[in-house]
Scaffold this active site. Structure first.
Site, PDB file in Angstrom:
ATOM      1  N   HIS A  90       0.836  -1.213   0.000  1.00 48.92           N
ATOM      2  CA  HIS A  90       0.000   0.000   0.000  1.00 48.92           C
ATOM      3  C   HIS A  90       0.864   1.254   0.000  1.00 48.92           C
ATOM      4  O   HIS A  90       0.666   2.167  -0.818  1.00 48.92           O
ATOM      5  CB  HIS A  90      -0.915  -0.019   1.227  1.00 48.92           C
ATOM      6  CG  HIS A  90      -1.800   1.170   1.350  1.00 48.92           C
ATOM      7  ND1 HIS A  90      -3.116   1.162   0.934  1.00 48.92           N
ATOM      8  CD2 HIS A  90      -1.580   2.427   1.849  1.00 48.92           C
ATOM      9  CE1 HIS A  90      -3.656   2.352   1.157  1.00 48.92           C
ATOM     10  NE2 HIS A  90      -2.743   3.131   1.721  1.00 48.92           N
ATOM     11  N   GLU A  91       1.814   1.305   0.923  1.00 46.84           N
ATOM     12  CA  GLU A  91       2.650   2.489   1.040  1.00 46.84           C
ATOM     13  C   GLU A  91       3.597   2.635  -0.152  1.00 46.84           C
ATOM     14  O   GLU A  91       3.937   3.757  -0.555  1.00 46.84           O
ATOM     15  CB  GLU A  91       3.443   2.455   2.352  1.00 46.84           C
ATOM     16  CG  GLU A  91       2.575   2.463   3.602  1.00 46.84           C
ATOM     17  CD  GLU A  91       1.630   3.656   3.672  1.00 46.84           C
ATOM     18  OE1 GLU A  91       1.998   4.744   3.171  1.00 46.84           O
ATOM     19  OE2 GLU A  91       0.517   3.499   4.204  1.00 46.84           O
ATOM     20  N   HIS A 113       1.872   4.660  -2.797  1.00 49.64           N
ATOM     21  CA  HIS A 113       2.052   6.104  -2.582  1.00 49.64           C
ATOM     22  C   HIS A 113       3.458   6.539  -2.992  1.00 49.64           C
ATOM     23  O   HIS A 113       3.639   7.540  -3.705  1.00 49.64           O
ATOM     24  CB  HIS A 113       1.852   6.452  -1.098  1.00 49.64           C
ATOM     25  CG  HIS A 113       0.469   6.232  -0.586  1.00 49.64           C
ATOM     26  ND1 HIS A 113      -0.653   6.702  -1.228  1.00 49.64           N
ATOM     27  CD2 HIS A 113       0.030   5.624   0.557  1.00 49.64           C
ATOM     28  CE1 HIS A 113      -1.735   6.387  -0.532  1.00 49.64           C
ATOM     29  NE2 HIS A 113      -1.340   5.728   0.549  1.00 49.64           N
TER      30      HIS A 113
END
Length: 376
Positions: free
Chosen positions: A25-26, A29
């Site tokens: 997920h990170e 980003h």
């Protein structure tokens, strides 16, 4: 009935589940931010005191926090892990070009959106890998038999009927039929089916059945009473597996939306909402069943993580997306005061939800029942 896995095994399984999902997920980003030239000061898996870490040549501090219940990327100019802008930061000229909050709204929107999208991509990759290795379950949605006394029997379905849709959702396969029916116990639906070339429709109330899993835990499931025909698995190339996995991911996401809607409308008990403790238990159970069960669970967890982060709640990615969309419409950012109050409210809501789900989890484990017996 299988014995519950030991606590140490559950803890390791939970870390092996949540760690990769948060990392992916990170990274979503992080990589889109890098694409736009935004600098990252910290990349953390977990919260709290740093257990281990290193600094790369770009100056990003990669670290692991002691509380493995999330993670974050802190970009240049951020005040905190929630990516609120630090209005008091006096950025050096060479850092301003890499500051997240000085970028156009659409770049910030895409950077934030990339996190949940990365979780959906991970689920697609897992499903596509399964389809390549074992084939995709694609059993025709045809009644191979009808159980006596079931909902299907009561509405006149017979062997050979092809189910076209249930509750307005197309049933392209028997797997779709199971997925749609299972989350609708005791729900009134419209069923469209084909018999001898004639398309018909009828109202039906989905039946309910109490079942127990391999570990003796009971749950309620919707049941129509149709027996499937001979199972079918489609062998696929990678060019077929990826689109098919994308469709499966979309259908599972739709089911999540349906279940959330049922809870909001009072059709399902809020006691069914689980939290980190329940996730840890399920992770341990599935890991004890084998690598394939655990990997499939990772895909489901990843979809849930992506979906939850898209909810329009401040502190979550969805809350940021709402602010950026508002900025695009208003042609100016939402005021810092309004954002601050929204983030405070979002934090309070998330903490309240964490407390609520933890109480639910403990009740599911039978803790309060055992305490009641001790007190009594």
């Amino acid at each position: 009935m299988l014995a519950q896995p030991p606590l140490w095994f559950v803890a390791i399984a939970f870390l092996c589940a949540i760690g990769p999902l948060v990392l992916f997920h990170e990274l979503g980003h992080y990589w889109v931010a890098r694409l736009f030239g935004v600098g990252a000061e910290q990349f953390s898996i977990g919260f709290g005191h740093e257990v281990a870490g290193w600094t790369d040549k770009r100056g990003t501090r990669w670290k692991i926090g002691w509380l493995p219940l999330g993670g974050y990327v802190r970009f240049v100019g951020d005040m905190n892990p929630a990516s609120q802008a630090d209005s008091h930061a006096d950025l050096a000229p060479e850092l301003r070009s890499g500051a997240f909050h000085l970028r156009p709204w659409w770049q910030r929107f895409l950077i934030v959106l990339a996190g949940p999208v990365a979780n959906f991509i991970l689920a697609i990759v897992i499903f596509a890998t399964f389809f390549l290795a074992f084939g995709m379950p694609n059993t025709p949605p045809v009644a191979g038999g009808v159980q006596s006394g079931s909902t299907a029997a009561s509405i006149g379905l017979v062997t050979g009927d092809r189910i076209l849709s249930i509750a307005g959702q197309e049933t392209a396969s028997f797997e779709d039929l199971r997925r749609i029916v299972s989350i609708r116990p005791n729900e009134e639906v419209i069923i469209r089916f084909e018999r001898e070339g004639s398309i018909r429709s009828t109202n039906a109330r989905i039946g309910t059945e109490q079942r127990a899993d391999e570990f003796g835990q009971t749950y309620q499931i919707g049941l129509l009473g149709l027996m499937p025909p001979e199972p079918n698995f489609d062998r696929m190339s990678i060019f077929e597996a990826v689109p098919a996995a994308t469709v499966v991911t979309a259908k599972i996401t739709r089911s999540i939306v349906d279940v959330v809607g049922q809870i909001v409308m009072g059709q399902r008990s809020v006691k069914e909402v689980g939290g980190p403790l329940r996730m840890a238990q399920v992770a341990g159970q599935q890991a004890s069943l084998g690598i394939f069960d655990f990997t499939y669970l990772l895909a489901l967890f990843s979809i849930n993580l992506g979906f939850i982060n898209l909810l329009p709640v401040p502190m979550l990615d969805g809350g940021h997306l709402v602010f950026y969309a508002a900025e695009a419409i208003r042609r100016r950012p939402v005021s810092e005061r309004a954002q601050d109050w929204a983030f405070r409210g979002g934090l309070a809501l998330l903490l309240a939800l964490l407390l609520f789900t933890t109480v639910n989890d403990l009740a599911t484990f039978g803790l309060f029942e055992r305490l009641g017996r001790l007190i009594g």
